[in-house]
Each structure stands twice: as C-alpha cells, then as structure tokens.
Design a protein around this motif. Structure first.
Motif, mmCIF file in Angstrom:
data_model
loop_
_atom_site.group_PDB
_atom_site.id
_atom_site.type_symbol
_atom_site.label_atom_id
_atom_site.label_comp_id
_atom_site.label_asym_id
_atom_site.label_seq_id
_atom_site.Cartn_x
_atom_site.Cartn_y
_atom_site.Cartn_z
ATOM 1 N N ASN A 141 26.288 66.107 28.498
ATOM 2 C CA ASN A 141 25.539 64.849 28.396
ATOM 3 C C ASN A 141 25.858 63.830 29.490
ATOM 4 O O ASN A 141 25.051 62.954 29.767
ATOM 5 N N GLY A 142 27.035 63.909 30.050
ATOM 6 C CA GLY A 142 27.403 62.966 31.110
ATOM 7 C C GLY A 142 27.546 61.518 30.650
ATOM 8 O O GLY A 142 27.332 60.588 31.429
ATOM 9 N N ILE A 143 27.898 61.319 29.384
ATOM 10 C CA ILE A 143 28.112 59.950 28.878
ATOM 11 C C ILE A 143 29.484 59.481 29.377
ATOM 12 O O ILE A 143 30.452 60.240 29.314
ATOM 13 N N ASP A 144 29.568 58.236 29.861
ATOM 14 C CA ASP A 144 30.859 57.807 30.427
ATOM 15 C C ASP A 144 31.859 57.427 29.324
ATOM 16 O O ASP A 144 31.494 57.309 28.152
ATOM 17 N N ARG A 145 33.114 57.245 29.727
ATOM 18 C CA ARG A 145 34.172 57.054 28.734
ATOM 19 C C ARG A 145 34.010 55.783 27.912
ATOM 20 O O ARG A 145 34.389 55.734 26.756
ATOM 21 N N PHE A 146 33.462 54.737 28.524
ATOM 22 C CA PHE A 146 33.254 53.511 27.747
ATOM 23 C C PHE A 146 32.277 53.755 26.609
ATOM 24 O O PHE A 146 32.480 53.333 25.483
ATOM 25 N N GLU A 147 31.205 54.473 26.961
ATOM 26 C CA GLU A 147 30.193 54.746 25.936
ATOM 27 C C GLU A 147 30.772 55.680 24.865
ATOM 28 O O GLU A 147 30.449 55.545 23.688
ATOM 29 N N LEU A 148 31.653 56.588 25.273
ATOM 30 C CA LEU A 148 32.292 57.466 24.271
ATOM 31 C C LEU A 148 33.141 56.630 23.310
ATOM 32 O O LEU A 148 33.141 56.850 22.100
ATOM 33 N N ALA A 149 33.843 55.644 23.867
ATOM 34 C CA ALA A 149 34.644 54.752 23.014
ATOM 35 C C ALA A 149 33.720 53.994 22.060
ATOM 36 O O ALA A 149 34.018 53.837 20.871
ATOM 37 N N LYS A 150 32.574 53.565 22.578
ATOM 38 C CA LYS A 150 31.634 52.811 21.724
ATOM 39 C C LYS A 150 31.023 53.696 20.644
ATOM 40 O O LYS A 150 30.681 53.218 19.559
ATOM 41 N N ILE A 151 30.885 54.977 20.934
ATOM 42 C CA ILE A 151 30.399 55.921 19.915
ATOM 43 C C ILE A 151 31.392 55.955 18.750
ATOM 44 O O ILE A 151 31.014 55.916 17.578
ATOM 45 N N GLY A 152 32.687 55.986 19.078
ATOM 46 C CA GLY A 152 33.719 55.979 18.036
ATOM 47 C C GLY A 152 33.694 54.678 17.248
ATOM 48 O O GLY A 152 33.769 54.672 16.011
ATOM 49 N N GLN A 153 33.574 53.562 17.963
ATOM 50 C CA GLN A 153 33.558 52.252 17.301
ATOM 51 C C GLN A 153 32.340 52.132 16.370
ATOM 52 O O GLN A 153 32.457 51.688 15.223
ATOM 53 N N ALA A 154 31.180 52.571 16.861
ATOM 54 C CA ALA A 154 29.960 52.493 16.043
ATOM 55 C C ALA A 154 30.073 53.401 14.823
ATOM 56 O O ALA A 154 29.518 53.100 13.762
ATOM 57 N N THR A 155 30.807 54.485 14.956
ATOM 58 C CA THR A 155 31.041 55.373 13.805
ATOM 59 C C THR A 155 31.793 54.612 12.717
ATOM 60 O O THR A 155 31.448 54.685 11.540
ATOM 61 N N GLU A 156 32.814 53.855 13.118
ATOM 62 C CA GLU A 156 33.568 53.050 12.145
ATOM 63 C C GLU A 156 32.645 52.029 11.474
ATOM 64 O O GLU A 156 32.683 51.845 10.266
ATOM 65 N N HIS A 157 31.813 51.368 12.297
ATOM 66 C CA HIS A 157 30.938 50.319 11.763
ATOM 67 C C HIS A 157 29.901 50.901 10.796
ATOM 68 O O HIS A 157 29.689 50.367 9.720
ATOM 69 N N ASN A 158 29.264 51.978 11.222
ATOM 70 C CA ASN A 158 28.074 52.443 10.504
ATOM 71 C C ASN A 158 28.339 53.518 9.452
ATOM 72 O O ASN A 158 27.499 53.752 8.599
ATOM 73 N N TYR A 159 29.479 54.175 9.541
ATOM 74 C CA TYR A 159 29.734 55.268 8.589
ATOM 75 C C TYR A 159 31.025 55.088 7.788
ATOM 76 O O TYR A 159 31.258 55.827 6.843
ATOM 77 N N CYS A 160 31.878 54.137 8.206
ATOM 78 C CA CYS A 160 33.162 54.006 7.514
ATOM 79 C C CYS A 160 33.403 52.579 7.017
ATOM 80 O O CYS A 160 34.439 52.295 6.401
ATOM 81 N N GLY A 161 32.483 51.662 7.312
ATOM 82 C CA GLY A 161 32.563 50.316 6.748
ATOM 83 C C GLY A 161 33.637 49.420 7.350
ATOM 84 O O GLY A 161 33.999 48.410 6.753
ATOM 85 N N VAL A 162 34.162 49.766 8.531
ATOM 86 C CA VAL A 162 35.158 48.901 9.176
ATOM 87 C C VAL A 162 34.540 48.292 10.434
ATOM 88 O O VAL A 162 34.132 49.014 11.342
ATOM 89 N N LYS A 163 34.489 46.964 10.457
ATOM 90 C CA LYS A 163 33.866 46.293 11.611
ATOM 91 C C LYS A 163 34.898 46.085 12.709
ATOM 92 O O LYS A 163 35.210 44.962 13.109
#
Ligand code: GLA
Length: 381
Positions: A141-163
């Motif tokens: 996919n060629g997604i850069d590391r910042f965006e990969l970090a944001k994928i993890g953060q959004a996972t917490e927000h949207n699937y685990c309830g931690v903002k």
C-alpha cells in the motif's frame, strides 16, 4: 517466541509466513500532552509483539493469539467487530486501512507478545502497529509511518472507546534503538535524541494495579482540557489546542470554568514546557534537572490531573526518600508503572527497597523492568 509462533502457524495454516514486530513504549516526560497538541518524549522498548502473517487468497482474516490461546476469524466485509477485545484491534486496523484507500487482502496470522498488560507500556499500540505495518507491507500500500500510527490511533477511537492521543502509536512506529523522540503533536515535527545517560539507569516499577474505568476517566480528562481550551479561545482565537495557551490566559478564564477543568489545564500547560526543559537539560548532560522535572510531573499528575493512585504515590515518595534522581507515574495513569531515573550505585538498593516496602504495604510484589530503548515497527528477515 519465534519458534512457538512458527510451529503454531504451521499446524494451523501450513507453510510459512513473513515475520513482523513492533514495540511497547516508555515516555520520559510529556504526559497527557499529546491530545492537547503539546510535546511528548517517548521511545520504543525491547518488549513488543511478534507476528507471522501470510495472505490466504480469501476475504477472511484468521488470527491466533498465543498468549490468550484463542482463535478468531472475521470477514473483511463484515461491519461488526469481533467480541474478543484483542481481535478488535486487528479488525480496527483492517477497517481503518481500507478507510484510507489501502488494500487489505485476507490473511492468516499467529502472534505473541511480552509487553506486560495494563502496565502503561502500550501493549495495544504495539499490536496495532505490528498489524498496520504488516498489512501495509503485504498489500504493497505504501502508506507512510505517520499514517500507520494514525490507523492505530483511530482503531482506539472507533473500536475500543479510548480517545487517545498519537504518542503510543507514534513511538511504536518510529522507535529507534538508543534514542528517545521528541514529538510536537500539533505539527508532527519530531527529533531523535540519543539517550545514554552515563552513570544513570532508567527503571520501571510496575505496581501491578490497574483501576477499572480507566478509559472513561481518560476520556473525561480530555474533555476537561477541551473545555478549558474553548474558554480561552474566546479571548485568544488563535488557541487551537490547550498547548497553545499561556498560563496567564488560563488565569483569565478561572471563574468561567469548573475548578476541575482549571486544574487539569494548569497541569497540561506546565507539562508542555517541562518537555522542552528536559530536552535542554539532556543536551547539557544535566540529569539532576531532568530528574527534578520528572518529580514535578508526578506532582501535577497526582494533584492536578488526578491520574495517580495510592500505590504509585507510595512508589514516588519512596524514590524521593531514597534520593532517586527522578520518578513519576508513566503513561495514562490509574495504575501501571513509575519510571525512575536512578544513579547506578543506587539501582540495587532502590529496587530492593521498592520490592520489600511495597509488598509489605500492599500485599503483593511490584515488578521491575529495566528499560532498553529499541526499534519500533519492522519486518524481520
Ligand atoms: C495513554 C494514551 C496516550 C497518552 C498517554 C498519556 O498512553 O494512549 O495517547 O495520552 O496515555 O500521556
């Protein structure tokens, strides 16, 4: 760990996959500043997640967790996240990758980890980053590391309830052996600082307590900060985040906001400055100042931000009594570890005293982890 994973992988799926790893993190200073647009100063550690993955030619994700001893399967087109909390992280990472236009083909995976759970060392960020990195690599996919970090953060927000803020996922995606990283969470500029304090050691004392409702209390802290920033913004429209505000500007709105929000904001504004002061002190090799600022952070986290607890305050007082250079609660709080900057010669006496006195007072032993600053998300050869 690698052998156990590959044997399980062979038994479950046959053949071999590709290995990926990522890490938990420590944070020297800059706590609860990330979601306020301030500075943080974390580093990845030598405890993390190791996973073996291979594409399986279907639209299904089939994962086995060695530590939980559990198998979960979900479809990539399914809307509903699995009920197992560990699998929700992987589900979330897949969905967030797709949301960003990335391709996610079905895969098989087996993983294991050695980040202590609930210790404030970001085991969940390690899991998210490992899978975000692996999925990105396997699908080209060629997604850069910042965006990969944001994928993890959004996972917490949207699937685990931690903002949560970006610190944990950033550290596990950008971690580099031997270096701490100062990140400006507003601009995302970052700088590596080699960290090798001669004559001192970093040691974590894990209280092994984790208080319930930590995530709702965390979200509530964030809300208080946003309230304070909104009040300040009325007088100073350029204030985007609380970290943009001066202490004086907070004072101007003291009577307009709840006392609780005021105290939270007071802590954050002080903490943002402390990160910069610690970086300056480190560049001078002035570890005594670094340590003093860590104690100030603990005071703020305990009295103003109120995310410490009896066990952590006890460990902090003990460190002070023994002339440990610096000590404070680390991570989100409500349990977990203290991080301590200790002179070499004091290391053993401090560890011994922490174990015996803590055990005597609380009836269970704390755990001791020596910090080794290591690499973050990567593909293994
Ligand atoms: C947790 C969050 C981070 C950060 C810290 C506190 O680890 O995930 O984003 O806010 O707490 O500094």
């Amino acid at each position: 760990m690698k052998t156990v994973i590959s044997e399980k992988f062979k038994t479950l799926f046959g053949g071999e996959g590709q290995f990926y790893a990522s890490a938990g993190r420590i944070n020297l200073i800059g706590e609860h500043t990330d979601y306020n647009g301030g500075y943080v100063f974390p580093g990845a550690i030598d405890k993390g997640i190791l996973a073996e993955l291979a594409l399986n030619g279907s639209d299904k994700v089939c994962v086995f967790s060695i530590d939980i001893d559990e198998y979960v399967e979900f479809g990539l087109n399914e809307e509903n996240a699995p009920s197992q909390s560990w699998a929700r992280y992987i589900f979330g990472v897949c969905r967030e990758t797709i949301k960003r236009g990335g391709k996610v083909a079905g895969f098989n995976a087996v993983f294991a980890g050695d980040v202590p759970l609930g210790a404030g060392l970001s085991s969940s960020a390690a899991l998210e980053s490992t899978f975000a990195f692996a999925i990105n690599d396997l699908n080209g996919n060629g997604i850069d590391r910042f965006e990969l970090a944001k994928i993890g953060q959004a996972t917490e927000h949207n699937y685990c309830g931690v903002k949560c803020g970006i610190m944990d996922q950033f550290a596990s995606c950008f971690g580099k052996k031997g270096s701490l990283i100062r990140l400006n969470c507003k601009t995302l500029e970052y700088k590596y600082f080699p960290f090798n304090p001669e004559g001192y050691r970093l040691v974590l004392v894990d209280s092994c307590v984790k208080h319930e409702l930590a995530s709702s209390a965390y979200n509530k802290r964030r809300q208080s900060c946003e309230n304070a920033a909104a009040a300040i913004r009325k007088n100073h429209p350029d204030v985007e985040f609380l970290s943009d505000a001066k202490r004086l500007w907070l004072e101007e709105v003291r009577s307009e906001i709840p006392q609780e929000d005021f105290l939270r904001a007071e802590y954050v504004i002080g903490e943002v400055q402390r990160v910069l002061d610690v970086c300056d002190a480190l560049e001078r090799g002035d570890y005594e100042t670094v340590g003093e600022l860590m104690y100030q952070t603990h005071f703020g986290l305990s009295r103003l931000y109120e995310v410490s607890c009896e066990e952590l305050d006890f460990l902090n007082r003990l460190a002070r009594k023994m002339d440990v250079t610096g000590s404070r609660v680390m991570g989100g709080g409500f349990g977990g570890c203290t991080i301590n900057l200790v002179k070499d010669e004091l290391y053993q006496p401090f560890v011994d005293a922490a174990v015996s006195q803590f055990t005597e007072k609380f009836g269970h032993a704390p755990k001791i982890y020596d910090v080794v600053i290591s690499d973050g998300a990567r593909k293994l050869q």
